[in-house]
Design a protein around this motif. Structure first.
Motif, short mmCIF file in Angstrom:
data_model
loop_
_atom_site.label_atom_id
_atom_site.label_comp_id
_atom_site.label_asym_id
_atom_site.label_seq_id
_atom_site.Cartn_x
_atom_site.Cartn_y
_atom_site.Cartn_z
N ARG A 77 6.25 -14.55 13.24
CA ARG A 77 5.19 -13.56 13.44
C ARG A 77 4.59 -13.08 12.11
O ARG A 77 3.84 -12.13 12.06
N TYR A 78 4.94 -13.77 11.04
CA TYR A 78 4.58 -13.34 9.69
C TYR A 78 3.06 -13.16 9.50
O TYR A 78 2.60 -12.12 9.03
N VAL A 79 2.28 -14.16 9.88
CA VAL A 79 0.84 -14.11 9.65
C VAL A 79 0.20 -12.95 10.41
O VAL A 79 -0.56 -12.16 9.83
N GLU A 80 0.50 -12.83 11.67
CA GLU A 80 -0.08 -11.77 12.48
C GLU A 80 0.36 -10.39 11.99
O GLU A 80 -0.44 -9.46 11.91
N ALA A 81 1.64 -10.27 11.64
CA ALA A 81 2.16 -8.98 11.19
C ALA A 81 1.51 -8.56 9.86
O ALA A 81 1.14 -7.41 9.69
N LEU A 88 -3.82 -1.33 8.34
CA LEU A 88 -3.41 0.08 8.44
C LEU A 88 -4.03 0.88 7.31
O LEU A 88 -3.86 0.54 6.13
N PRO A 89 -4.75 1.96 7.61
CA PRO A 89 -5.40 2.75 6.57
C PRO A 89 -4.43 3.34 5.54
O PRO A 89 -4.78 3.48 4.37
N ALA A 90 -3.22 3.64 5.95
CA ALA A 90 -2.25 4.26 5.04
C ALA A 90 -1.64 3.26 4.06
O ALA A 90 -1.05 3.65 3.05
N VAL A 91 -1.79 1.97 4.35
CA VAL A 91 -1.26 0.94 3.44
C VAL A 91 -2.30 0.70 2.35
O VAL A 91 -3.33 0.08 2.58
N GLU A 92 -1.99 1.22 1.18
CA GLU A 92 -2.90 1.12 0.04
C GLU A 92 -2.88 -0.28 -0.56
O GLU A 92 -3.90 -0.80 -1.00
N ALA A 93 -1.70 -0.89 -0.59
CA ALA A 93 -1.55 -2.24 -1.14
C ALA A 93 -0.39 -2.92 -0.43
O ALA A 93 0.56 -2.26 -0.01
N LEU A 94 -0.49 -4.24 -0.30
CA LEU A 94 0.56 -5.02 0.36
C LEU A 94 0.83 -6.26 -0.48
O LEU A 94 -0.10 -6.96 -0.88
N PHE A 95 2.11 -6.50 -0.77
CA PHE A 95 2.51 -7.59 -1.63
C PHE A 95 3.56 -8.45 -0.95
O PHE A 95 4.43 -7.93 -0.24
N THR A 96 3.52 -9.76 -1.18
CA THR A 96 4.65 -10.60 -0.80
C THR A 96 5.73 -10.37 -1.84
O THR A 96 5.45 -9.96 -2.97
N SER A 97 6.97 -10.62 -1.47
CA SER A 97 8.07 -10.32 -2.37
C SER A 97 9.15 -11.38 -2.28
O SER A 97 9.39 -11.94 -1.22
N SER A 98 9.80 -11.62 -3.41
CA SER A 98 10.93 -12.54 -3.41
C SER A 98 12.24 -11.77 -3.54
O SER A 98 13.29 -12.36 -3.74
N SER A 120 7.42 4.83 11.31
CA SER A 120 7.98 4.63 12.66
C SER A 120 6.92 4.26 13.70
O SER A 120 7.15 3.37 14.52
N ASP A 121 5.77 4.92 13.66
CA ASP A 121 4.77 4.71 14.72
C ASP A 121 3.79 3.57 14.43
O ASP A 121 3.24 2.99 15.37
N ASP A 122 3.55 3.28 13.16
CA ASP A 122 2.56 2.25 12.84
C ASP A 122 3.21 0.96 12.33
O ASP A 122 2.97 -0.11 12.88
N ILE A 123 4.03 1.07 11.30
CA ILE A 123 4.60 -0.13 10.69
C ILE A 123 5.63 -0.78 11.61
O ILE A 123 5.55 -1.97 11.92
N LEU A 124 6.62 -0.01 12.06
CA LEU A 124 7.67 -0.58 12.90
C LEU A 124 7.18 -0.95 14.30
O LEU A 124 7.84 -1.71 15.02
N ALA A 125 6.01 -0.44 14.68
CA ALA A 125 5.45 -0.78 15.99
C ALA A 125 4.77 -2.14 16.01
O ALA A 125 4.46 -2.68 17.07
N ILE A 126 4.54 -2.72 14.84
CA ILE A 126 3.90 -4.03 14.76
C ILE A 126 4.88 -5.10 15.22
O ILE A 126 6.03 -5.15 14.76
#
Length: 142
Positions: A77-81, A88-98, A120-126
């Motif tokens: 589900r990586y691509v869709e997630a 999400l408006p609250a996510v200012e930046a998103l990075f892949t990580s090793s 809890s309501d936005d990120i974990l609900a994905i």
């Protein structure tokens, strides 16, 4: 003159001060203003420079909390997630990580309670997100 390439010298100045004028960049990178303009236009069009931002000291924000949130996602589900996280408006930046988590998100909210709600309501609900581990940023040291 530096042994760094012209491109690297210009990028170095921009990384130190994204608000530097073309004249200041030219002076510090030891090139002409037209050269600066040419390289910046090229780097923007190639997607090397993806934006300009301000460094923020989270401790000095009276109305905002900032957290780096480690996020784990089911591989199928990586691509869709990741697409939903980016929206999400609250996510200012998103990075892949090793590191310990597949993704790292910079999340901003009015306070710690709102940040908890976003997690809890936005990120974990994905669908596909299996875990979210926040680390609240407190004081900028550099």
């Amino acid at each position: 003159m530096s042994t760094q390439s012209t491109e690297d010298r210009i990028l170095s100045v921009l990384e130190e001060d994204a608000q530097a004028s073309y004249a200041e960049i030219a002076d510090r990178a030891e090139v002409s203003k037209p050269t600066v303009r040419k390289y910046i236009d090229k780097l923007e069009s190639e997607g090397v420079i993806v934006g300009y931002s301000a460094d923020v000291d989270p401790k000095k924000l009276s109305s905002q909390s900032i957290a780096m949130v480690g996020i784990d996602v089911e591989s199928e589900r990586y691509v869709e997630a990741t697409q939903q996280l980016q929206d999400l408006p609250a996510v200012e930046a998103l990075f892949t990580s090793s590191g310990d988590h597949m993704l790292m998100a910079e999340v901003r909210a009015a306070d710690g309670d709102e940040l908890g709600t976003i997690i809890s309501d936005d990120i974990l609900a994905i669908d596909g997100v299996t875990a979210a581990h926040p680390s609240f940023l407190q004081e900028r040291l550099k």
